[in-house]
Design an enzyme around this catalytic site. Structure first.
Site, mmCIF file in Angstrom:
data_model
loop_
_atom_site.group_PDB
_atom_site.id
_atom_site.type_symbol
_atom_site.label_atom_id
_atom_site.label_comp_id
_atom_site.label_asym_id
_atom_site.label_seq_id
_atom_site.Cartn_x
_atom_site.Cartn_y
_atom_site.Cartn_z
ATOM 1 N NE ARG A 278 2.265 -51.707 1.660
ATOM 2 C CZ ARG A 278 2.494 -53.019 1.703
ATOM 3 N NH1 ARG A 278 1.868 -53.782 2.587
ATOM 4 N NH2 ARG A 278 3.326 -53.577 0.857
ATOM 5 C CE1 TYR B 181 6.294 -45.695 3.373
ATOM 6 C CE2 TYR B 181 4.441 -47.197 3.544
ATOM 7 C CZ TYR B 181 5.534 -46.720 2.850
ATOM 8 O OH TYR B 181 5.841 -47.253 1.627
ATOM 9 C CE LYS C 76 -0.087 -49.885 -1.856
ATOM 10 N NZ LYS C 76 0.029 -50.550 -3.167
ATOM 11 C CG HIS D 75 -0.658 -54.238 -5.603
ATOM 12 N ND1 HIS D 75 0.348 -54.936 -4.964
ATOM 13 C CD2 HIS D 75 -0.259 -52.948 -5.595
ATOM 14 C CE1 HIS D 75 1.300 -54.105 -4.581
ATOM 15 N NE2 HIS D 75 0.969 -52.896 -4.964
ATOM 16 C CB SER E 107 5.085 -53.515 -2.230
ATOM 17 O OG SER E 107 3.689 -53.543 -2.026
ATOM 18 C CB ALA E 108 9.684 -52.783 -3.538
ATOM 19 C CB CYS E 109 8.142 -56.758 -7.432
ATOM 20 S SG CYS E 109 8.545 -57.572 -5.874
ATOM 21 C CE LYS F 33 2.687 -52.317 -7.780
ATOM 22 N NZ LYS F 33 3.756 -52.897 -6.964
ATOM 23 C CG ASP G 276 0.538 -49.075 -6.095
ATOM 24 O OD1 ASP G 276 1.296 -50.060 -6.133
ATOM 25 O OD2 ASP G 276 -0.031 -48.701 -5.049
ATOM 26 C CB SER H 246 13.676 -43.319 0.507
ATOM 27 O OG SER H 246 14.514 -43.880 -0.479
ATOM 28 N NE ARG H 247 7.629 -46.722 -1.265
ATOM 29 C CZ ARG H 247 7.028 -47.660 -2.012
ATOM 30 N NH1 ARG H 247 6.322 -47.340 -3.079
ATOM 31 N NH2 ARG H 247 7.145 -48.929 -1.688
ATOM 32 C CD GLU I 34 17.495 -53.738 -23.464
ATOM 33 O OE1 GLU I 34 16.746 -54.053 -24.413
ATOM 34 O OE2 GLU I 34 18.431 -52.907 -23.564
#
Ligand code: GDP
Ligand code: PGA
Ligand code: MN
Ligand code: MN
Length: 580
Positions: free
Chosen positions: A70, A198, A207, A227, A249-251, A253, A276, A364-365, A491
């Protein structure tokens, strides 16, 4: 296929007149259409087949190397009043933005096919769902929208019945970063995107519609567009609680939404509703209820392996579109931390050379239908969604934020959400690993002034009789050597259990200035081999660090001036006072 809806028909012809495509295709969302477009891209070379024995119906798309994430600095909200949009967004006047975009769109589809994609965000029969139409010149966008949304004839029928829809116009243009913009016009429910293929910039249902435009609509109509993942946690007794969680993002979810419980808790089960985005409404029953507007996952590939997340790993062995991963000799997709195979071709399509950067792009997705996930909950199709017991905020903080803590009230929870800060990731262009403020994980996605957004959040204390309890988590604390202090992934179930027990009032906690933290034996970690000193660090706070944090957060809140809700300022002062 054409349409009975006059507004849609005339918008389509005006776009065609401006962009001058060679042909126009109305998409019906069928499997045949999907396959036809896949074949077309294979022929054009914009898609490559992957090993069809081990990965049936899997394909690889390599994007332009300058178009991999993005672009927040090129994303704008365009309205009459700049104050409505706030400093949390880039603003442009409506007419200026349109002029700029029209110049870019002029003739941009010459020699290309223009696809018209009617889609529905949310179950087609849900009163909470909203429809849109995306016009694009990218077959990659069409096949991704097919996996990510309910697209085609049924969505078009709803649009013709309802009359309203979000208009999204997208062209990949010439992929020049200098000629790339993502513009939103919330007052007229429209989106204009140019110069990127993208996902977050080009799949306009996600989004752009389901967060930026929807957050604006939600404020006006009394709901929330967030989000957030949505999951169901089922106990061995068969009791299920639903949780919504917002991380940047990228944490984490997607991973949390399809978590596999560790061996010790194998009688517990996590159901995925969404990974998401969540749309939250007050239901007929007075509860806060959530639907997932999406129908698929656009997930981060690196880090996904059979150990960290078997569900996600198995889910992407078939019927998946990969973007910007590497390949092995045998044409299998490969990425960092896959733990199987060796890369031979990197994400730029070159022979892989170690030392030349990662083989797969860090952002990459995979794109895959939610139905491929064996933990997918059938309630994700329920028109009235699921009742939410707990809301979790979180971020990536190597220091400061404890593993988990609970807000003292809804209003305090809104402060905690507003105070989310997290290290930047590869999901957006720019530097990675710098802590930045990301309130409610919505910094890139809230379509209006954060001060008004927090006021809207605060208003749910009155709207709801029994609002969800609010929590904050951090899976990413590190030691001096950069090792994670908490094992994470499966965990994390142990923390979710604590959260639900707190909701039910069946476990005690220690009260601190920032909220309720677990007691030392409050979370079951007996079998985890965590050093007792590390565990104490994970479930305690450093007052000095927190005083500094609250000062910085206070300055940030001040930057919203008079518009900042008084109740939020009061909550901030309460925490500060408790720290001294
Ligand atoms: P999303 O973009 O918020 O959906 O995040 P993902 O679930 O895709 O995860 C982003 C990255 O964080 C991936 O590389 C994951 O492997 C990694 N990740 C996810 N959950 C955890 C966790 O609990 N601990 C650690 N250390 N890493 C995680
Ligand atoms: P993510 O989704 O939150 O799964 O990373 C894409 C994004 O936010 O850009
Ligand atoms: Mn996201
Ligand atoms: Mn994700």
């Amino acid at each position: 296929m054409t349409t009975k809806n006059q507004e849609l028909a005339s918008w389509v012809s005006s776009v065609a007149e401006l962009t001058k495509p060679e042909s126009v295709v109305w998409c019906d969302g069928s499997e045949q259409e999907y396959q036809r477009l896949i074949d077309l891209m294979l022929e054009e070379g914009t898609l490559s087949p992957l090993n069809s024995e081990t990965h049936p119906n899997c394909y690889l798309h390599l994007s332009d190397p300058q178009d991999v994430a993005r672009v927040e600095h090129l994303t704008y909200i365009c309205t009459d009043d700049p104050e409505a949009v706030g400093d949390n967004n880039n603003w442009l006047a409506v007419d200026d933005a349109k002029q700029k975009m029209h110049a870019l769109y002029d003739g941009c589809m010459q020699g290309r096919t223009m696809y018209i994609i009617p889609y529905c965000m949310g179950p087609v029969d849900s009163p909470y769902s909203r429809c849109g139409v995306e016009i694009t010149d990218s077959p990659y966008v069409v096949v991704n929208m097919k996996l990510m949304t309910r697209m085609g004839a049924r969505a078009l029928a709803r649009i013709e019945r309802e009359g309203t829809f979000v208009k999204g116009l997208h062209s990949t243009g010439e992929l020049d970063p200098e000629r790339r913009f993502i513009m939103h016009f919330p007052e007229e429910l429209s989106i204009m995107s140019y110069g990127s293929g993208y996902g977050g910039n080009a799949l306009l249902g996600k989004k752009c519609h389901a967060l930026r435009i929807a957050s604006w609509q939600a404020r006006d109509e009394g709901w929330l567009a967030e989000h957030m993942l949505i999951l169901g946690l089922e106990s061995p007794e068969g009791e299920t609680h639903y949780i919504a969680a917002a991380f940047p993002s990228a944490c984490g979810k997607t991973n949390l939404a399809m978590l596999i419980p560790p061996e010790k808790y194998k009688d517990w089960k996590i159901w995925t509703l969404g990974d998401d985005i969540a749309w939250l409404h007050k239901g007929e029953d007075g509860q806060l209820r959530a639907i997932n507007p999406e129908a698929g996952y656009f997930g981060v590939v690196p880090g996904t392996n059979a150990k960290t997340n078997r569900n996600a790993y198995d889910m992407i062995q078939q019927n998946t579109i990969f973007t910007n991963v590497a390949q092995t000799d045998d044409g299998e997709p490969w990425w960092e931390d896959k733990k199987v195979g060796e890369p031979s071709v990197d994400w730029k399509g070159n022979d892989y050379t170690p030392g030349n950067g990662p083989a797969a792009h860090p952002n990459s997705r995979f794109t895959v239908s939610a139905k491929e996930n064996r933990a997918y909950s059938s309630l994700a199709e329920a028109p009235d969604g699921v009742p939410i017991s707990a809301i979790i905020f979180g971020g990536r903080r190597r220091e400061l934020a404890p593993l988990v803590y609970q807000a003292k009230s809804w209003e305090h929870g809104v402060l905690i959400g507003a105070g989310v800060a997290s290290e930047t990731t590869a999901a957006a262009t720019g530097e990675v690993g710098v802590v930045r403020r990301d309130p409610m994980a919505m910094k890139p996605f809230c379509g209006y002034n954060f001060a008004d957004y927090w006021a809207h959040w605060l208003s749910f204390a009155e709207r709801l009789e029994n609002p969800p309890k609010i929590f904050h988590v951090n899976w990413f604390r590190q030691d001096a050597e950069g090792r994670f202090l908490w094992p994470g992934f499966g965990e994390n179930l142990r923390v979710l259990r604590w959260i639900i027990e707190r909701c039910k009032g069946t476990v005690d906690a220690q009260e601190t200035a920032i909220g309720y933290l677990p007691l030392e034996d409050g979370v079951d970690i007996a079998d985890l081999n965590i050093d007792p000193a590390v565990w104490r660090a994970l479930i305690s706070i450093d007052d000095d660090q927190w005083r500094q944090e609250m000062d910085e957060f206070g300055d940030y809140l001040d930057s919203f001036g008079e518009r900042l809700p008084v109740a939020l300022r009061a909550q901030h002062q309460m925490v500060k006072a408790a720290l001294t």
